[in-house]
Design an enzyme around this catalytic site. Sequence first.
Site, short mmCIF file in Angstrom:
data_model
loop_
_atom_site.label_atom_id
_atom_site.label_comp_id
_atom_site.label_asym_id
_atom_site.label_seq_id
_atom_site.Cartn_x
_atom_site.Cartn_y
_atom_site.Cartn_z
N GLY A 214 -21.00 -66.33 17.44
CA GLY A 214 -22.09 -66.38 18.40
C GLY A 214 -22.85 -65.09 18.64
N ASP A 215 -22.44 -63.99 17.98
CA ASP A 215 -23.12 -62.72 18.25
C ASP A 215 -23.03 -61.80 17.04
OD1 ASP A 215 -24.56 -60.90 19.72
OD2 ASP A 215 -22.88 -60.19 20.93
N PHE A 216 -23.36 -62.36 15.87
CA PHE A 216 -23.20 -61.63 14.60
C PHE A 216 -24.37 -60.66 14.44
CE2 PHE A 216 -21.85 -61.69 10.01
CZ PHE A 216 -20.50 -61.54 10.25
N ASN A 217 -24.35 -59.59 15.23
CA ASN A 217 -25.50 -58.68 15.24
C ASN A 217 -25.17 -57.34 14.58
OD1 ASN A 217 -24.51 -56.68 17.16
ND2 ASN A 217 -24.84 -58.20 18.76
#
Length: 354
Positions: A214-217
């Site tokens: 959900g937060d592959f930044n």
Amino acid sequence: MAAQHVKPMFIEPQVSEMVKRLFQLTASEVRPLPSYDDQNFYVASSDGGEYVLKIMNSEDSKNPTIIEVQTYAMSFLQQNGLPAQTAVPNTSGQLMSLEEMDCGYGCQKYLVRLLTYLPGVTISKVPLTPKLLYETGKTAARMDTILQKMEHPHLGILQRETFIWSLSNVVLLEAYVSVLDGDPLQEVVKSVIEHYKTSVDTKRHSFRKCINHGDFNGLNVLVQPDDNDGYKISGILDFGDMNSGYYIHELAITIMYMMTEHPEPVQVGGPVLAGWESVLPLNEAEKDCLYLLVLSRFCQSLVLARHSVTLHPENADYLMITSKRGVHILKHLWELGKENVEKVWFQSAAQFRN
């Protein structure tokens, strides 16, 4: 975050004391690492070990079960060949403990874990070559296919129905859009939400379900030099946004964040998509919604960053990292339109595969 004062404010000597008391480690170096609303410290111990001490904010510390599931997911990925941190048991054999502390606004409880340290630099610091973007897409897909095999008695807690960062909940942004009053971007955001309702919500039944990181930044993916003058992925960080979602959501999130790190944002989609599809080819409904889901993630990021700044003006620089470039990219994608952007993405993905 609702309250102003949920972020912990521990200082280095307190961290050294905690590491000694909880893990029998003598710290030879302690330094803070960047974080949104928790506190992270790099800890080197005198016996040569390297760790990250993660102190959760007091609000999230009230939900130890979800942290337990996240911690389990990290070790599950590690066991299945993906580089994730694992938690180190404390002296009583537990992977986390609640520490009480007065950070200047009365005693609060903070959940503390000591995680293994992963080598490398964040992917945001290196050139995003097509090959590295391909690897990023492939890694994101492998991650979600592995997480889908995970079993845990509390998996149900990941059904976060009102989680504002879930791409299933884009419509919840409507309550926050007023933070863009007077900004021309507001019209784009409203239009994206409307298109999402008519074109994504109606096709969701065809998406394949999974558990999303959900937060592959750019700050949550670590890389190290490889043998061919390029880089390979050496770490996946921060599982705080894990939720029950869909494979296509993870792909959209990955493309969106990699775009904010690249000088030619539209060129990012092709190689990431090719890497993803090398593991998990998309079905027709997923393909059709990819463009709007990427735009929806930009909207979430921009609106929620603006909202957070109104709550935490002192943290504005960190909160607006993605926002600064994201505004231009969102406008550009919107002006180009679905057909033109998809053409670039799907054609370059096809070339990449060949």
